[in-house]
Design a protein around this motif. Sequence first.
Motif, mmCIF file in Angstrom:
data_model
loop_
_atom_site.group_PDB
_atom_site.id
_atom_site.type_symbol
_atom_site.label_atom_id
_atom_site.label_comp_id
_atom_site.label_asym_id
_atom_site.label_seq_id
_atom_site.Cartn_x
_atom_site.Cartn_y
_atom_site.Cartn_z
ATOM 1 N N LEU A 34 28.959 26.896 48.344
ATOM 2 C CA LEU A 34 28.202 28.014 47.807
ATOM 3 C C LEU A 34 27.236 27.537 46.729
ATOM 4 N N THR A 35 26.044 28.094 46.749
ATOM 5 C CA THR A 35 25.023 27.822 45.738
ATOM 6 C C THR A 35 24.335 29.138 45.411
ATOM 7 N N GLU A 36 23.245 29.060 44.664
ATOM 8 C CA GLU A 36 22.521 30.266 44.268
ATOM 9 C C GLU A 36 21.950 31.030 45.462
ATOM 10 N N ARG A 37 21.847 30.381 46.623
ATOM 11 C CA ARG A 37 21.337 31.080 47.807
ATOM 12 C C ARG A 37 22.310 32.163 48.278
ATOM 13 N N ASP A 38 23.585 32.046 47.863
ATOM 14 C CA ASP A 38 24.623 32.964 48.331
ATOM 15 C C ASP A 38 24.826 34.126 47.366
ATOM 16 N N HIS A 39 23.739 34.716 46.927
ATOM 17 C CA HIS A 39 23.844 35.847 46.013
ATOM 18 C C HIS A 39 24.638 36.972 46.661
ATOM 19 N N GLY A 40 25.608 37.491 45.952
ATOM 20 C CA GLY A 40 26.470 38.549 46.464
ATOM 21 C C GLY A 40 27.827 38.071 46.910
ATOM 22 N N ALA A 41 27.968 36.751 47.144
ATOM 23 C CA ALA A 41 29.244 36.235 47.641
ATOM 24 C C ALA A 41 30.358 36.371 46.613
ATOM 25 N N SER A 42 30.056 36.141 45.342
ATOM 26 C CA SER A 42 31.103 36.194 44.313
ATOM 27 C C SER A 42 31.600 37.617 44.108
ATOM 28 N N ALA A 43 30.684 38.585 44.075
ATOM 29 C CA ALA A 43 31.092 39.981 43.948
ATOM 30 C C ALA A 43 31.889 40.416 45.180
ATOM 31 N N ALA A 44 31.468 39.954 46.367
ATOM 32 C CA ALA A 44 32.205 40.290 47.584
ATOM 33 C C ALA A 44 33.615 39.713 47.560
ATOM 34 N N LEU A 45 33.758 38.512 47.023
ATOM 35 C CA LEU A 45 35.090 37.919 46.931
ATOM 36 C C LEU A 45 35.996 38.764 46.049
ATOM 37 N N LEU A 46 35.490 39.195 44.894
ATOM 38 C CA LEU A 46 36.323 39.996 43.993
ATOM 39 C C LEU A 46 36.762 41.291 44.658
ATOM 40 N N ALA A 47 35.865 41.905 45.425
ATOM 41 C CA ALA A 47 36.241 43.117 46.147
ATOM 42 C C ALA A 47 37.295 42.816 47.203
ATOM 43 N N ALA A 48 37.124 41.685 47.877
ATOM 44 C CA ALA A 48 38.070 41.321 48.938
ATOM 45 C C ALA A 48 39.447 40.981 48.391
ATOM 46 N N LEU A 49 39.503 40.464 47.169
ATOM 47 C CA LEU A 49 40.790 40.094 46.585
ATOM 48 C C LEU A 49 41.663 41.305 46.290
ATOM 49 N N GLY A 50 41.065 42.490 46.324
ATOM 50 C CA GLY A 50 41.858 43.700 46.110
ATOM 51 C C GLY A 50 42.696 44.087 47.300
ATOM 52 N N GLY A 51 42.456 43.448 48.449
ATOM 53 C CA GLY A 51 43.229 43.752 49.648
ATOM 54 C C GLY A 51 43.985 42.544 50.145
ATOM 55 N N GLU A 52 44.391 42.608 51.407
ATOM 56 C CA GLU A 52 45.139 41.508 52.000
ATOM 57 C C GLU A 52 44.204 40.345 52.294
ATOM 58 N N VAL A 53 44.663 39.139 51.990
ATOM 59 C CA VAL A 53 43.864 37.940 52.206
ATOM 60 C C VAL A 53 44.209 37.367 53.575
ATOM 61 N N PRO A 54 43.238 37.227 54.461
ATOM 62 C CA PRO A 54 43.537 36.760 55.827
ATOM 63 C C PRO A 54 43.726 35.251 55.880
ATOM 64 N N ALA A 55 44.455 34.796 56.884
ATOM 65 C CA ALA A 55 44.578 33.358 57.144
ATOM 66 C C ALA A 55 43.206 32.835 57.572
ATOM 67 N N PRO A 56 42.884 31.602 57.222
ATOM 68 C CA PRO A 56 43.725 30.561 56.619
ATOM 69 C C PRO A 56 43.669 30.541 55.094
ATOM 70 N N PHE A 57 43.261 31.662 54.467
ATOM 71 C CA PHE A 57 43.106 31.686 53.016
ATOM 72 C C PHE A 57 44.382 32.164 52.334
ATOM 73 N N ALA A 58 44.526 31.794 51.063
ATOM 74 C CA ALA A 58 45.654 32.236 50.249
ATOM 75 C C ALA A 58 45.148 32.438 48.827
ATOM 76 N N VAL A 59 45.789 33.317 48.093
ATOM 77 C CA VAL A 59 45.372 33.569 46.718
ATOM 78 C C VAL A 59 46.599 33.558 45.803
ATOM 79 N N ARG A 60 46.430 32.920 44.669
ATOM 80 C CA ARG A 60 47.463 32.946 43.628
ATOM 81 C C ARG A 60 46.934 33.820 42.500
#
Length: 384
Positions: free
Chosen positions: A22-48
């Motif tokens: 990810l770089t500055e070209r991916d504007h919106g990705a960080s906010a989308a991640l925070l929204a996604a962390l509020g729900g179930e995280v799909p494989a192959p990802f995991a969150v602590r």
Amino acid sequence: MVMLLNRDSIWDRLVSLGEKPLTERDHGASAALLAALGGEVPAPFAVRRFRALPTFSYGEGDRHPGGPAEREFGKHVDQTNYSVVVGDQVVVKWLTPPVPMPHPAPEVFAHLVEVGFEQTAPPYAALTRVDASGETLLALVTGYLPQARDGWEWCVDEAEAGRNAFAADLGHLAADLHVALSTFPGAPGDASPAGGYRAAERAGQALREALDLTGGDDGAWLAGRAATLGRELEPLAAPIAGPLIRIHGDLHVGQILRWRDGYAVIDFDGNPTVTGAEPYQPAARDVAQLATSLEHVAQVAVRRRGVQPAAATGWARQARDAMLAAYRGRLAERGRPGLLDESLLRPFEIEQECRELIYAARHLPRWRYAPMGVLRTWYPEENL
């Protein structure tokens, strides 16, 4: 091109992080991640998760595009990874490239939250990916500290102004951190070489590399003092009597933020310039690096702010003494005076300056003036 991702498509984008960080070209990705962390995280990802994420709410009359705004720290910030501020509340640090686990930050975050250590950016979450090759750390999510400046800015200001009242705060912060980390589970009971801790071997190798990599007049000066520097390292060959604790591992003023509400220590990623560093070491390792960084600040003030060398050297000595006095005092207050072995400070300081020279030679040649300036103040010609 601006990339706008929702909480579903963000996972598709993150699959390719290894090949396309990810770089500055991916504007919106960080906010989308925070929204996604509020729900179930799909494989192959995991969150602590360490603490609950803040909510991004808006007042009735506020205008917003439907989600929290993103911004970068700015080009002036020297960082290995790519960090994005979301909604002026959260920082998402994308590891570029992703780093194989185990990584020190997630486990340190979990411990600091458990013991109630608050003098850091609030740790919220760590995102990893698990596949056939193992687990990889993709991002760290922490709190945003308003009006924060790192020590290569605010501390240089203090040196230029000749102020050192801040040094007591640094000493207290470092001591509180070490008391918190001293209860980290898994500390080895043996500090001998047979127990896996080879301080003298590591320091000797650093001196040899610094001598090999430093050229010109600086290299000649260093070579002329090789025997003296070697003798300074000799205490590391003796059995280490004090405890080994989980240390920060890269504790310098650049890792100390001064922000709206005080000071905070950040960046528990370990030292990026040291391969295979032991996580459990004497507290003196961190203290020595913090002390030498104050002397580096003095060199920066001379080079960039026009401070007179004698005044900068005097400021560094006073700031260093005040920081150490506050550190010792706070350990005593907390009932842990034995965490600091004073006999290890100078040898670890010598090793640190060697590592600064190695870093300069391999990554940032213009930095060499700082460790060389410090060494020249420690060993003036008339003392040879």
